[in-house]
Motif scaffolding. Structure first.
Motif, PDB file in Angstrom:
ATOM      1  N   PRO A   1      67.190 -60.287   5.365  1.00 29.08           N
ATOM      2  CA  PRO A   1      67.649 -60.803   6.653  1.00 29.08           C
ATOM      3  C   PRO A   1      66.687 -60.396   7.769  1.00 29.08           C
ATOM      4  O   PRO A   1      66.166 -59.288   7.768  1.00 29.08           O
ATOM      5  CB  PRO A   1      69.027 -60.166   6.841  1.00 29.08           C
ATOM      6  N   GLN A   2      66.451 -61.300   8.692  1.00 32.67           N
ATOM      7  CA  GLN A   2      65.547 -61.054   9.802  1.00 32.67           C
ATOM      8  C   GLN A   2      66.268 -60.237  10.871  1.00 32.67           C
ATOM      9  O   GLN A   2      67.314 -60.645  11.358  1.00 32.67           O
ATOM     10  CB  GLN A   2      65.062 -62.390  10.385  1.00 32.67           C
ATOM     11  N   VAL A   3      65.716 -59.081  11.193  1.00 31.18           N
ATOM     12  CA  VAL A   3      66.293 -58.260  12.258  1.00 31.18           C
ATOM     13  C   VAL A   3      65.754 -58.784  13.580  1.00 31.18           C
ATOM     14  O   VAL A   3      64.545 -58.839  13.792  1.00 31.18           O
ATOM     15  CB  VAL A   3      65.914 -56.770  12.083  1.00 31.18           C
ATOM     16  N   THR A   4      66.668 -59.208  14.452  1.00 38.20           N
ATOM     17  CA  THR A   4      66.265 -59.640  15.784  1.00 38.20           C
ATOM     18  C   THR A   4      67.060 -58.834  16.795  1.00 38.20           C
ATOM     19  O   THR A   4      68.180 -58.390  16.512  1.00 38.20           O
ATOM     20  CB  THR A   4      66.539 -61.138  16.013  1.00 38.20           C
ATOM     21  N   LEU A   5      66.484 -58.639  17.947  1.00 41.11           N
ATOM     22  CA  LEU A   5      67.174 -57.903  18.994  1.00 41.11           C
ATOM     23  C   LEU A   5      68.443 -58.643  19.401  1.00 41.11           C
ATOM     24  O   LEU A   5      69.484 -58.019  19.620  1.00 41.11           O
ATOM     25  CB  LEU A   5      66.247 -57.680  20.191  1.00 41.11           C
ATOM     26  N   LYS A   6      68.370 -59.949  19.470  1.00 37.87           N
ATOM     27  CA  LYS A   6      69.542 -60.755  19.851  1.00 37.87           C
ATOM     28  C   LYS A   6      70.705 -60.513  18.884  1.00 37.87           C
ATOM     29  O   LYS A   6      71.848 -60.331  19.293  1.00 37.87           O
ATOM     30  CB  LYS A   6      69.171 -62.233  19.902  1.00 37.87           C
TER      31      LYS A   6
ATOM     32  N   LYS B   1      82.332 -59.011  26.356  1.00 41.88           N
ATOM     33  CA  LYS B   1      80.920 -59.357  26.207  1.00 41.88           C
ATOM     34  C   LYS B   1      80.361 -59.856  27.541  1.00 41.88           C
ATOM     35  O   LYS B   1      81.022 -60.619  28.238  1.00 41.88           O
ATOM     36  CB  LYS B   1      80.810 -60.446  25.141  1.00 41.88           C
ATOM     37  N   ILE B   2      79.152 -59.433  27.881  1.00 41.92           N
ATOM     38  CA  ILE B   2      78.441 -59.915  29.061  1.00 41.92           C
ATOM     39  C   ILE B   2      77.276 -60.780  28.576  1.00 41.92           C
ATOM     40  O   ILE B   2      76.489 -60.340  27.736  1.00 41.92           O
ATOM     41  CB  ILE B   2      77.909 -58.747  29.923  1.00 41.92           C
ATOM     42  N   GLU B   3      77.206 -62.009  29.056  1.00 39.97           N
ATOM     43  CA  GLU B   3      76.091 -62.887  28.692  1.00 39.97           C
ATOM     44  C   GLU B   3      74.806 -62.338  29.303  1.00 39.97           C
ATOM     45  O   GLU B   3      74.795 -61.909  30.460  1.00 39.97           O
ATOM     46  CB  GLU B   3      76.334 -64.314  29.175  1.00 39.97           C
ATOM     47  N   ILE B   4      73.735 -62.387  28.532  1.00 44.98           N
ATOM     48  CA  ILE B   4      72.461 -61.833  29.009  1.00 44.98           C
ATOM     49  C   ILE B   4      71.380 -62.899  28.975  1.00 44.98           C
ATOM     50  O   ILE B   4      71.465 -63.853  28.198  1.00 44.98           O
ATOM     51  CB  ILE B   4      72.032 -60.609  28.177  1.00 44.98           C
ATOM     52  N   GLU B   5      70.381 -62.722  29.833  1.00 43.61           N
ATOM     53  CA  GLU B   5      69.217 -63.608  29.854  1.00 43.61           C
ATOM     54  C   GLU B   5      68.126 -62.958  29.015  1.00 43.61           C
ATOM     55  O   GLU B   5      67.646 -61.879  29.345  1.00 43.61           O
ATOM     56  CB  GLU B   5      68.715 -63.797  31.281  1.00 43.61           C
ATOM     57  N   MET B   6      67.772 -63.650  27.919  1.00 46.45           N
ATOM     58  CA  MET B   6      66.789 -63.084  27.012  1.00 46.45           C
ATOM     59  C   MET B   6      66.101 -64.193  26.239  1.00 46.45           C
ATOM     60  O   MET B   6      66.746 -65.134  25.782  1.00 46.45           O
ATOM     61  CB  MET B   6      67.511 -62.148  26.037  1.00 46.45           C
ATOM     62  N   ASN B   7      64.784 -64.097  26.104  1.00 47.56           N
ATOM     63  CA  ASN B   7      63.995 -64.990  25.258  1.00 47.56           C
ATOM     64  C   ASN B   7      63.302 -64.123  24.226  1.00 47.56           C
ATOM     65  O   ASN B   7      62.639 -63.149  24.577  1.00 47.56           O
ATOM     66  CB  ASN B   7      62.948 -65.767  26.068  1.00 47.56           C
ATOM     67  N   GLU B   8      63.454 -64.487  22.952  1.00 49.93           N
ATOM     68  CA  GLU B   8      62.874 -63.684  21.880  1.00 49.93           C
ATOM     69  C   GLU B   8      62.182 -64.596  20.888  1.00 49.93           C
ATOM     70  O   GLU B   8      62.720 -65.617  20.478  1.00 49.93           O
ATOM     71  CB  GLU B   8      63.993 -62.901  21.200  1.00 49.93           C
ATOM     72  N   ASN B   9      60.962 -64.235  20.532  1.00 48.58           N
ATOM     73  CA  ASN B   9      60.252 -64.910  19.457  1.00 48.58           C
ATOM     74  C   ASN B   9      59.509 -63.822  18.671  1.00 48.58           C
ATOM     75  O   ASN B   9      59.551 -62.657  19.066  1.00 48.58           O
ATOM     76  CB  ASN B   9      59.317 -66.018  19.994  1.00 48.58           C
ATOM     77  N   PRO B  10      58.852 -64.150  17.561  1.00 51.87           N
ATOM     78  CA  PRO B  10      58.212 -63.097  16.756  1.00 51.87           C
ATOM     79  C   PRO B  10      57.153 -62.270  17.496  1.00 51.87           C
ATOM     80  O   PRO B  10      56.888 -61.139  17.118  1.00 51.87           O
ATOM     81  CB  PRO B  10      57.581 -63.871  15.598  1.00 51.87           C
ATOM     82  N   GLU B  11      56.566 -62.795  18.568  1.00 51.11           N
ATOM     83  CA  GLU B  11      55.521 -62.061  19.281  1.00 51.11           C
ATOM     84  C   GLU B  11      56.014 -61.313  20.516  1.00 51.11           C
ATOM     85  O   GLU B  11      55.480 -60.272  20.866  1.00 51.11           O
ATOM     86  CB  GLU B  11      54.387 -63.013  19.716  1.00 51.11           C
ATOM     87  N   THR B  12      57.008 -61.864  21.211  1.00 56.20           N
ATOM     88  CA  THR B  12      57.430 -61.258  22.480  1.00 56.20           C
ATOM     89  C   THR B  12      58.949 -61.286  22.645  1.00 56.20           C
ATOM     90  O   THR B  12      59.632 -62.096  22.026  1.00 56.20           O
ATOM     91  CB  THR B  12      56.816 -62.000  23.693  1.00 56.20           C
ATOM     92  N   ILE B  13      59.392 -60.391  23.493  1.00 53.31           N
ATOM     93  CA  ILE B  13      60.799 -60.359  23.898  1.00 53.31           C
ATOM     94  C   ILE B  13      60.799 -60.286  25.422  1.00 53.31           C
ATOM     95  O   ILE B  13      60.165 -59.397  26.000  1.00 53.31           O
ATOM     96  CB  ILE B  13      61.533 -59.129  23.323  1.00 53.31           C
ATOM     97  N   GLU B  14      61.479 -61.217  26.056  1.00 52.06           N
ATOM     98  CA  GLU B  14      61.609 -61.213  27.513  1.00 52.06           C
ATOM     99  C   GLU B  14      63.073 -60.980  27.855  1.00 52.06           C
ATOM    100  O   GLU B  14      63.948 -61.719  27.412  1.00 52.06           O
ATOM    101  CB  GLU B  14      61.153 -62.548  28.104  1.00 52.06           C
ATOM    102  N   ILE B  15      63.316 -59.946  28.651  1.00 47.27           N
ATOM    103  CA  ILE B  15      64.682 -59.594  29.035  1.00 47.27           C
ATOM    104  C   ILE B  15      64.734 -59.468  30.542  1.00 47.27           C
ATOM    105  O   ILE B  15      63.854 -58.861  31.159  1.00 47.27           O
ATOM    106  CB  ILE B  15      65.113 -58.264  28.380  1.00 47.27           C
ATOM    107  N   ASN B  16      65.768 -60.011  31.141  1.00 48.47           N
ATOM    108  CA  ASN B  16      65.985 -59.887  32.576  1.00 48.47           C
ATOM    109  C   ASN B  16      66.764 -58.585  32.808  1.00 48.47           C
ATOM    110  O   ASN B  16      67.982 -58.577  32.878  1.00 48.47           O
ATOM    111  CB  ASN B  16      66.750 -61.101  33.106  1.00 48.47           C
ATOM    112  N   TRP B  17      66.038 -57.467  32.910  1.00 50.62           N
ATOM    113  CA  TRP B  17      66.659 -56.150  33.076  1.00 50.62           C
ATOM    114  C   TRP B  17      67.368 -56.079  34.419  1.00 50.62           C
ATOM    115  O   TRP B  17      66.851 -56.552  35.420  1.00 50.62           O
ATOM    116  CB  TRP B  17      65.608 -55.047  32.983  1.00 50.62           C
TER     117      TRP B  17
END
Length: 170
Positions: A36-41, A93-109
């Motif tokens: 299984p692929q571990v993703t931050l999401k 649950k709080i909805e979060i703004e996040m973009n994740e791909n194999p190279e980068t993770i973008e999070i609106n901290w």
């Protein structure tokens, strides 16, 4: 693949294998299915589920620390810049703004965090409001930060964040 004593337990408890299932359960790799692929999401979704049950958890994942409290609050922390994002509040649950791909993770901290006087403290980026969370696991978070910083050389931790001028658009 052999499971090391100090590796996270494959059962998903978040504990070390030696303190959880070692000697109790035999884990054998499944050869006909891809791992299984571990993703931050996905890990954040699991954290939100734990928070909904109002269970305590703390889990390091690379340069991130995820934790939940028995009040149902859950946070994602990033240790190189000490960024924080609340992902659950009082079990919701709080909805979060996040973009994740194999190279980068973008999070609106949303916050900066610190551990001072054995307390977990956040400062909101939006209004600079400081909040002290007296019942949060500050000691465990501090210990996890120290362990992560021992794993990664400072040069790597400094390269985790990219500045706007470091990213070329073309």
């Amino acid at each position: 693949m052999k499971i090391g004593r100090n590796d996270p337990c494959p059962c998903g408890s978040g504990q070390k294998y030696k303190k959880c299932c070692q000697g109790k359960v035999a884990f054998k790799p499944v050869t006909d299915q891809p791992a299984p692929q571990v993703t931050l999401k996905n890990e954040i979704a699991k954290l939100q589920e734990v928070a909904a049950k109002k269970e305590k958890m703390i889990k390091p994942l690379g340069v991130f620390i995820m934790f939940s409290t028995d009040e149902g609050d859950a946070w994602l922390l990033e240790i190189s810049e000490m960024d924080a994002l609340q992902v659950a509040e009082k079990g919701e649950k709080i909805e979060i703004e996040m973009n994740e791909n194999p190279e980068t993770i973008e999070i609106n901290w949303s916050h900066h965090f610190s551990i001072r006087k054995k307390q977990f403290i956040t400062t909101a980026y939006a209004d600079k409001k400081e909040t002290i969370w007296p019942d949060y696991p500050a000691h465990s978070i501090f210990a996890a930060i120290k362990r992560i910083r021992k794993k990664f050389p400072k040069e790597i931790l400094n390269k985790i964040h990219l500045n706007e001028e470091d990213v070329s658009v073309g």
